[in-house]
Write a protein that holds these residues in place. Structure first.
Motif, PDB file in Angstrom:
ATOM      1  N   LYS A  38      -5.378  -1.642   7.858  1.00 52.81           N
ATOM      2  CA  LYS A  38      -5.708  -2.992   6.685  1.00 52.81           C
ATOM      3  C   LYS A  38      -3.691  -2.798   5.934  1.00 52.81           C
ATOM      4  O   LYS A  38      -3.496  -1.744   6.216  1.00 52.81           O
ATOM      5  CB  LYS A  38      -6.294  -2.872   5.117  1.00 52.81           C
ATOM      6  N   SER A  39      -3.703  -3.133   5.330  1.00 47.54           N
ATOM      7  CA  SER A  39      -2.182  -3.945   5.342  1.00 47.54           C
ATOM      8  C   SER A  39      -2.216  -3.667   3.521  1.00 47.54           C
ATOM      9  O   SER A  39      -3.476  -4.022   2.748  1.00 47.54           O
ATOM     10  CB  SER A  39      -1.418  -4.956   5.340  1.00 47.54           C
ATOM     11  N   VAL A  40      -1.581  -2.809   3.386  1.00 55.10           N
ATOM     12  CA  VAL A  40      -1.587  -1.946   1.405  1.00 55.10           C
ATOM     13  C   VAL A  40       0.055  -2.198   1.296  1.00 55.10           C
ATOM     14  O   VAL A  40       0.629  -1.657   1.757  1.00 55.10           O
ATOM     15  CB  VAL A  40      -2.314  -0.458   1.626  1.00 55.10           C
ATOM     16  N   VAL A  41       0.040  -2.849  -0.047  1.00 57.15           N
ATOM     17  CA  VAL A  41       1.343  -2.531  -0.646  1.00 57.15           C
ATOM     18  C   VAL A  41       1.321  -1.625  -1.870  1.00 57.15           C
ATOM     19  O   VAL A  41       0.368  -1.616  -2.753  1.00 57.15           O
ATOM     20  CB  VAL A  41       1.765  -4.127  -0.900  1.00 57.15           C
ATOM     21  N   ASP A  56      -1.614  -0.119   7.516  1.00 52.70           N
ATOM     22  CA  ASP A  56      -0.136  -0.499   7.347  1.00 52.70           C
ATOM     23  C   ASP A  56       0.544   0.150   5.648  1.00 52.70           C
ATOM     24  O   ASP A  56       0.138  -0.679   4.586  1.00 52.70           O
ATOM     25  CB  ASP A  56      -0.126  -1.873   7.777  1.00 52.70           C
ATOM     26  N   ILE A  57       1.276   1.052   5.439  1.00 52.23           N
ATOM     27  CA  ILE A  57       1.396   0.740   4.011  1.00 52.23           C
ATOM     28  C   ILE A  57       2.912   1.042   3.999  1.00 52.23           C
ATOM     29  O   ILE A  57       3.698   1.284   4.268  1.00 52.23           O
ATOM     30  CB  ILE A  57       1.189   2.570   3.603  1.00 52.23           C
ATOM     31  N   TYR A  58       2.407  -0.125   2.776  1.00 52.56           N
ATOM     32  CA  TYR A  58       4.142  -0.557   2.190  1.00 52.56           C
ATOM     33  C   TYR A  58       4.489  -0.561   0.401  1.00 52.56           C
ATOM     34  O   TYR A  58       3.522  -0.394   0.383  1.00 52.56           O
ATOM     35  CB  TYR A  58       4.028  -1.851   2.159  1.00 52.56           C
ATOM     36  N   LEU A  59       5.628  -0.061   0.750  1.00 49.84           N
ATOM     37  CA  LEU A  59       5.969   0.656  -0.533  1.00 49.84           C
ATOM     38  C   LEU A  59       7.359  -0.427  -0.982  1.00 49.84           C
ATOM     39  O   LEU A  59       7.940  -0.742  -0.459  1.00 49.84           O
ATOM     40  CB  LEU A  59       7.207   2.073  -0.736  1.00 49.84           C
ATOM     41  N   LYS A  60       5.973  -1.665  -2.601  1.00 47.38           N
ATOM     42  CA  LYS A  60       7.348  -2.528  -3.347  1.00 47.38           C
ATOM     43  C   LYS A  60       7.973  -1.507  -4.502  1.00 47.38           C
ATOM     44  O   LYS A  60       7.970  -0.567  -5.197  1.00 47.38           O
ATOM     45  CB  LYS A  60       6.719  -3.155  -3.456  1.00 47.38           C
TER      46      LYS A  60
END
Length: 408
Positions: free
Chosen positions: A295-298, A37-41
């Motif tokens: 995993k969850s990654v920002v 789960d790749i999130y972009l800040k």
């Protein structure tokens, strides 16, 4: 004394007087590619298209009685200071390297208007920094470091406060670009040991790695300014105190050509415009694929101040890195029909991007610089095989930096 989490929350709340939280977006393309789960800040969507406005505002609001602010910046900090000078009615004197992209210089002028004056001094940031500090010592004012300042670090930590609030929890990993270390220090201090922080810096400005190896901040012998937002020759002393226990494997050095490939990919696939430093965290995903699966990654997209006049160079470097463009020195017979025979050797997906005789003479053979683009990297193995079969002598100079400086 107020504790850091309280100060960070206060800084984040203060930001709302200037701009709303930047988005935290799950990216489907990257999530599928890396099975996570790749999130972009999206700090590239702040009012000045970088996170630097946070540190500038936090430091300036704590110096409310000060009328003159002086800073040195490769571009993004300058824009943050200029924006806040105009917003708060302050005067700013901003020093920037001569090599700063024109887009960043023009935007700094636009954001600051009559409230700021700009001085272009030095080829490298550290030269610019020395000039700014010298001027401030002579003329007065409050010097506002882009990263080596407690209030700036605290302001950048507001990013982490937003990430946790927007996600509703702490992610498993966060990947942070590193220049002088202010933002990475602030985010690291907020999260502490509640998650795994990873740090991405350009090969040509790996000042955090150098400091960790030496056990103290040290000056790099040479800095490649291409990733200008992270091209710092010495990590800040205050950020280093926060980051000094970072394990060396958690610091990822990313080549400038790799960054170019990510800029092009994000522009073509997602329509997201990132400057070189803004793409560092995303490109670093490839180095930690096994760590982040499931995993969850920002990833912090730290800036979008990209000068499109640089696009041809970015595309060129991306093509060379991905293996779809090569440059050859070809020894071609100087007789009628030789060029036609060479052209017949090219495959159906091969295109000539450059063709230049380096030496014209009455000799039997001439040297030719030839650039070839293709659609798939494996096409070059077939092409080289056909060149060998035809008895043509050639040298692949694509990755020869010395020759590339003079010929490509």
């Amino acid at each position: 004394m107020t504790d850091f989490p309280t100060q960070a929350r206060a800084a984040e709340a203060a930001m709302r007087d200037v701009f709303p939280p930047t988005p935290l977006q799950r990216n489907v393309h990257l999530s599928e590619r890396f099975e996570a789960d790749i999130y972009l800040k999206r700090e590239d969507l702040s009012p000045v298209r970088s996170y630097k406005i946070r540190g500038a505002y936090n430091a300036m609001r704590k110096q409310a009685d000060q009328e003159l602010f002086v800073c040195a910046s490769a571009g993004n900090h300058a824009q943050g200071v200029a924006f806040m000078c105009k917003h708060m009615g302050k005067r700013g004197v901003i020093f920037m390297p001569v090599t700063t992209p024109q887009q960043k210089i023009q935007k700094t002028r636009m954001f600051g208007g009559e409230n700021v004056e700009i001085h272009l001094i030095g080829d490298y940031f550290d030269d610019t920094l020395a000039a700014a500090q010298d001027w401030c010592g002579r003329e007065g004012g409050h010097f506002l470091s882009p990263f080596d300042d407690d209030d700036v670090i605290e302001g950048q930590s507001s990013i982490a406060v937003e990430i946790e609030e927007q996600l509703g929890r702490v992610p498993d990993h966060v990947i942070l670009p590193v220049g002088g270390g202010g933002m990475s220090a602030g985010v690291t201090r907020w999260f502490g040991d509640r998650l795994h922080c990873l740090y991405a810096e350009p090969d040509g400005g790996a000042c955090l790695r150098a400091a960790l190896k030496a056990g103290k901040p040290v000056a790099l012998d040479h800095v490649d300014t291409f990733v200008d937002g992270a091209a710092v020759g010495r990590i800040g002393a205050k950020p280093y105190e926060i980051l000094k226990d970072v394990p060396l494997p958690d610091v990822l050095s990313i080549s400038e050509d790799r960054v170019c490939a990510t800029i092009i990919e994000m522009l073509n696939v997602e329509g997201i415009v990132l400057e070189p430093a803004g793409a560092l965290a995303i490109e670093a995903l490839g180095d930690v694929r096994s760590w982040i699966r499931g995993k969850s990654v920002v990833c912090l997209t730290s800036g979008g101040n990209f000068d499109f006049e640089r696009l041809p160079e970015v595309k060129e470097r991306a093509q060379r890195y991905s293996g779809v463009k090569k440059y050859l020195l070809l020894r071609l017979p100087q007789r009628p029909g030789a060029l036609k025979e060479f052209l017949s050797i090219l495959g159906p997906e091969d295109d000539i991007a450059r063709f230049e005789y380096l030496k014209k003479s009455a000799r039997n053979f001439g040297s030719v610089l030839i650039g070839i683009e293709t659609k798939r990297p494996e096409n070059f193995a077939d092409l080289f095989g056909r060149l060998d079969d035809a008895g043509l002598a050639y040298t692949d100079i694509t990755n020869d930096e010395t020759l590339a400086q003079f010929l490509i």
